[in-house]
Design a protein around this motif. Structure first.
Motif, short mmCIF file in Angstrom:
data_model
loop_
_atom_site.label_atom_id
_atom_site.label_comp_id
_atom_site.label_asym_id
_atom_site.label_seq_id
_atom_site.Cartn_x
_atom_site.Cartn_y
_atom_site.Cartn_z
N SER A 22 0.45 3.50 -4.21
CA SER A 22 1.82 4.20 -3.57
C SER A 22 2.25 4.02 -2.17
O SER A 22 2.94 4.52 -2.06
CB SER A 22 1.61 5.59 -4.59
N TYR A 23 0.90 4.28 -1.19
CA TYR A 23 1.75 4.07 0.29
C TYR A 23 1.94 2.40 0.58
O TYR A 23 2.99 2.72 1.26
CB TYR A 23 0.58 4.06 0.83
N ARG A 24 1.20 1.41 -0.95
CA ARG A 24 1.82 0.38 -0.15
C ARG A 24 3.19 -0.53 -0.78
O ARG A 24 4.05 -0.59 0.25
CB ARG A 24 1.44 -1.28 -0.76
N ARG A 25 3.79 0.53 -1.92
CA ARG A 25 4.81 0.23 -2.28
C ARG A 25 6.11 1.26 -1.93
O ARG A 25 7.36 -0.08 -1.42
CB ARG A 25 4.67 0.67 -3.76
N ARG A 26 5.55 1.66 -0.91
CA ARG A 26 6.67 2.69 -0.08
C ARG A 26 7.39 2.05 1.22
O ARG A 26 8.20 1.86 1.59
CB ARG A 26 6.12 4.43 0.22
N ARG A 27 5.89 1.44 1.84
CA ARG A 27 6.06 0.74 3.03
C ARG A 27 6.28 -0.77 2.98
O ARG A 27 7.93 -1.59 3.27
CB ARG A 27 4.73 -0.38 3.23
N LEU A 28 6.41 -1.20 1.23
CA LEU A 28 7.41 -2.42 1.44
C LEU A 28 9.09 -2.30 0.73
O LEU A 28 9.49 -2.92 1.00
CB LEU A 28 6.63 -3.31 -0.13
N MET A 29 9.09 -0.89 0.75
CA MET A 29 10.54 -0.99 0.22
C MET A 29 10.94 -0.02 1.36
O MET A 29 12.36 -0.82 2.00
CB MET A 29 10.30 0.41 -0.54
N ASP A 30 10.61 -0.20 2.65
CA ASP A 30 10.83 0.62 3.51
C ASP A 30 11.28 -1.01 4.24
O ASP A 30 11.92 -1.26 5.29
CB ASP A 30 9.94 1.11 4.80
N ALA A 31 10.19 -1.92 4.15
CA ALA A 31 10.47 -3.72 4.91
C ALA A 31 11.40 -3.60 3.80
O ALA A 31 12.27 -4.49 5.16
CB ALA A 31 9.14 -4.57 4.60
N ALA A 32 11.99 -3.63 2.65
CA ALA A 32 13.30 -3.79 2.28
C ALA A 32 14.79 -3.99 2.48
O ALA A 32 15.42 -4.96 2.39
CB ALA A 32 12.87 -4.11 1.37
N ARG A 33 14.71 -2.62 3.15
CA ARG A 33 15.32 -1.47 3.73
C ARG A 33 15.73 -2.51 5.20
O ARG A 33 17.00 -2.33 5.55
CB ARG A 33 15.25 -0.42 3.81
N LEU A 34 15.06 -2.86 5.86
CA LEU A 34 15.07 -3.05 7.07
C LEU A 34 15.38 -4.86 7.04
O LEU A 34 16.00 -5.49 8.08
CB LEU A 34 13.81 -3.37 7.74
N LEU A 35 15.39 -5.42 5.96
CA LEU A 35 15.73 -7.17 6.04
C LEU A 35 16.84 -7.12 6.16
O LEU A 35 17.14 -8.14 7.12
CB LEU A 35 15.21 -7.44 4.29
N PRO A 36 18.07 -6.64 6.01
CA PRO A 36 19.69 -6.23 6.47
C PRO A 36 19.71 -6.54 7.30
O PRO A 36 20.38 -7.43 8.15
CB PRO A 36 20.61 -5.55 5.45
N ILE A 37 19.07 -5.65 8.67
CA ILE A 37 19.46 -5.56 9.92
C ILE A 37 18.06 -6.36 10.97
O ILE A 37 19.27 -7.11 11.10
CB ILE A 37 18.71 -4.10 10.58
N ILE A 81 10.00 -12.51 -1.98
CA ILE A 81 8.77 -12.70 -1.64
C ILE A 81 8.62 -10.87 -1.23
O ILE A 81 7.31 -10.36 -2.68
CB ILE A 81 7.74 -13.07 -0.51
N PHE A 82 8.78 -10.13 -1.42
CA PHE A 82 9.48 -8.92 -1.88
C PHE A 82 9.37 -8.62 -3.30
O PHE A 82 8.91 -7.96 -3.84
CB PHE A 82 10.61 -7.96 -1.11
N GLY A 83 10.54 -9.50 -3.87
CA GLY A 83 10.81 -8.89 -5.07
C GLY A 83 9.53 -9.92 -6.19
O GLY A 83 8.51 -8.93 -6.76
N PHE A 84 8.99 -10.59 -5.95
CA PHE A 84 7.52 -10.34 -6.50
C PHE A 84 6.80 -9.65 -6.23
O PHE A 84 5.89 -9.60 -7.25
CB PHE A 84 6.74 -12.21 -6.63
N ALA A 85 6.97 -9.03 -5.05
CA ALA A 85 5.47 -8.42 -4.98
C ALA A 85 5.76 -7.24 -5.51
O ALA A 85 4.70 -5.78 -5.79
CB ALA A 85 5.48 -8.79 -3.71
N ALA A 86 7.03 -6.69 -5.38
CA ALA A 86 7.51 -5.46 -6.06
C ALA A 86 6.98 -5.28 -7.60
O ALA A 86 7.00 -4.47 -8.00
CB ALA A 86 9.30 -4.95 -5.62
N LYS A 87 7.61 -6.27 -8.20
CA LYS A 87 7.50 -6.72 -9.88
C LYS A 87 6.04 -5.88 -9.59
O LYS A 87 5.71 -5.84 -10.08
CB LYS A 87 7.73 -7.92 -9.81
N ARG A 88 5.26 -7.17 -8.87
CA ARG A 88 3.82 -7.84 -8.93
C ARG A 88 3.31 -5.83 -9.10
O ARG A 88 1.86 -5.18 -10.35
CB ARG A 88 3.56 -7.85 -8.48
N MET A 89 3.37 -5.37 -7.92
CA MET A 89 3.18 -4.14 -7.89
C MET A 89 3.57 -3.02 -9.17
O MET A 89 3.22 -1.58 -9.49
CB MET A 89 3.37 -3.05 -6.82
#
Length: 104
Positions: A22-37, A81-89
């Protein structure tokens, strides 16, 4: 009265830490949200380069366009990479949920 008698039994506290997945998934989502910035900052960076008033000064337009294209490709690769990691999780969470439902 001794100190042990003064203490009342305390209820078990809930854990302050999240599960690892759960922690890793949340950090991945946070990183994905910062990607446009990050992308906006990288693409806006050529605006800070010196202007080309004379041929010796500044950065040629061809270099700036190559830089923007490289940033664009970089952002695409990172989002893949974020998409594949999210799918794997997500598949890992589904398999854990199924194993909880069916006793072995």
């Amino acid at each position: 009265m001794s100190e042990s008698e003064d203490r009342k039994p305390q209820r078990a506290r809930p854990s302050l830490f999240l599960e690892r997945q759960s922690y890793r998934r949340r950090r991945l989502m946070d990183a994905a949200r910062l990607l446009p910035i990050l992308g906006a900052a990288l693409i806006a960076l050529p605006l800070l380069w010196p202007s080309q008033t004379s041929p010796e000064d500044g950065v040629p337009l061809s270099s700036a366009i190559l830089y923007i294209f490289a940033c664009w490709v970089f952002l695409i690769v990172v989002s893949l990479i974020f998409g594949f990691a999210a799918k794997r999780m997500a598949t890992g969470d589904d398999s854990e949920a199924e194993s909880d439902r069916w006793p072995h």
